[in-house]
Design a protein around this motif. Sequence first.
Motif, PDB file in Angstrom:
ATOM      1  N   ARG A 260       0.836  -1.213   0.000  1.00  0.00           N
ATOM      2  CA  ARG A 260       0.000   0.000   0.000  1.00  0.00           C
ATOM      3  C   ARG A 260       0.864   1.254   0.000  1.00  0.00           C
ATOM      4  O   ARG A 260       0.592   2.206  -0.748  1.00  0.00           O
ATOM      5  N   GLU A 261       1.905   1.262   0.815  1.00  0.00           N
ATOM      6  CA  GLU A 261       2.789   2.433   0.850  1.00  0.00           C
ATOM      7  C   GLU A 261       3.434   2.668  -0.502  1.00  0.00           C
ATOM      8  O   GLU A 261       3.533   3.815  -0.964  1.00  0.00           O
ATOM      9  N   ARG A 262       3.868   1.599  -1.151  1.00  0.00           N
ATOM     10  CA  ARG A 262       4.551   1.740  -2.437  1.00  0.00           C
ATOM     11  C   ARG A 262       3.620   2.334  -3.486  1.00  0.00           C
ATOM     12  O   ARG A 262       4.053   3.085  -4.364  1.00  0.00           O
ATOM     13  N   LEU A 263       2.336   2.010  -3.400  1.00  0.00           N
ATOM     14  CA  LEU A 263       1.384   2.519  -4.371  1.00  0.00           C
ATOM     15  C   LEU A 263       0.788   3.862  -3.953  1.00  0.00           C
ATOM     16  O   LEU A 263      -0.101   4.381  -4.630  1.00  0.00           O
ATOM     17  N   GLY A 264       1.271   4.407  -2.855  1.00  0.00           N
ATOM     18  CA  GLY A 264       0.770   5.699  -2.395  1.00  0.00           C
ATOM     19  C   GLY A 264      -0.595   5.623  -1.741  1.00  0.00           C
ATOM     20  O   GLY A 264      -1.310   6.636  -1.671  1.00  0.00           O
ATOM     21  N   LEU A 265      -0.969   4.454  -1.237  1.00  0.00           N
ATOM     22  CA  LEU A 265      -2.260   4.263  -0.582  1.00  0.00           C
ATOM     23  C   LEU A 265      -2.060   4.292   0.927  1.00  0.00           C
ATOM     24  O   LEU A 265      -1.233   3.547   1.469  1.00  0.00           O
ATOM     25  N   SER A 266      -2.792   5.120   1.620  1.00  0.00           N
ATOM     26  CA  SER A 266      -2.670   5.188   3.074  1.00  0.00           C
ATOM     27  C   SER A 266      -3.279   3.941   3.706  1.00  0.00           C
ATOM     28  O   SER A 266      -4.092   3.243   3.092  1.00  0.00           O
ATOM     29  N   ARG A 267      -2.874   3.672   4.933  1.00  0.00           N
ATOM     30  CA  ARG A 267      -3.461   2.545   5.659  1.00  0.00           C
ATOM     31  C   ARG A 267      -4.844   2.969   6.142  1.00  0.00           C
ATOM     32  O   ARG A 267      -4.983   3.912   6.925  1.00  0.00           O
TER      33      ARG A 267
END
Length: 409
Positions: free
Chosen positions: A387-394
């Motif tokens: 998720r971090e790599r794709l720019g998606l927040s937790r």
Amino acid sequence: MPETSELHLAVALDGAGWHPAAWRAPDARPGELFSAGYWADLAREAEAGALDFLTIEDSLGLQTAGRFASPDDRTDQVRGRLDAVLTAARIAPHTTRIGLVPTAVTTHTEPFHLSTSIATLDYVSEGRAGWRPRVAASPDEARHFGRREFPPLTQENVTDPAVAAHLSDLFDEAADAVEVVRRLWDSWEDDAVIRDVPAGRFVDRGKLHYIDFDGRWFAVRGPSITPRPPQGQPVVASLAHADVAYRLAARASDVVFVTPASAEHAAQIVAEVRAAENYSERPLPPLQVYADLVVFIDEAPGTATARKRRLDDLDGADFATDCAVVAGPPGELADLLLDWKQAAGLDGYRLRPGALPHDLQQITGALVPELRRRGAFRSGYAESTLRERLGLSRPANRYGAGRYQIGAA
């Protein structure tokens, strides 16, 4: 080519490669297709190129010679595959950073089972799991389970109103399945496991929640048997060829793989995806759109085209599939990737190697360095979760801290 912002790059793994004769290439490994070592080697190669993630294909029926083809008796093409989720779990310990996104079918499969298997993969991989939900419309696959009868599906009848309604129902069912899975991932709050040895309390029962989902296809109470995954919500990615699938992606997914034939076609598809998002009143962040391409890559001009032609001759037909097929040197492919990205507003690409391991090695050893030279791809991994790599927040837990009542959307 001008400098450009970085793009996302993933690879789609399937058997010996996407060409049906790839298993007969000189450097293929057909004797190892059903071994863990083969898949671990491919995963390590993809990670060596710092690719964002890899996907693994799966289905509930044997491979066929075409998208709408019935089961056939061909023995000159690869038939049979390993379970994608189990394969991803097996290769996870052999990698440390690359995302692992197996395919798992929503049709005929209970979402409770899907939720626990993908959550388990997220634990095994320490936050690198994703999932590609797949619809299974084939009557032959339905007969494996004996619970439903499906109408025949062919290239000619796919637009028939009855068949179109059937397909629409299957995609609506898939959207509900993903929603159930997402709710089950949230059915444990992040701090539900307390492990209080002196007090003799392993979990805080007040932080486990019923999801009380009651829909047309599923009635699921919950909670899950698996604590909330490390990413909170593993990444959900869909493959979409048409409007009904764009709507599923808009309702349920974080990433959508699309199948354009040109830059202009890619721009048209992106517009259709955005329209589907607006129509669905999407509660998730904007969809990331990746274009699928089958690639044959060799440094010497003409070599990749000749290699594909040899495989075509072995198979007895010119290879074509649901997306564009590109054969050429890495520089030409880099030109295409950057041109399409700029013209269509794509977020990235999912590359399907025509033959494995050759074209995967060309992606990591030739294409990636070329993109880095142009400032279009990162030099390594900076993030620990997919998720971090794709720019998606937790995402926050929908049931935690009074955010939602149990069973609310």
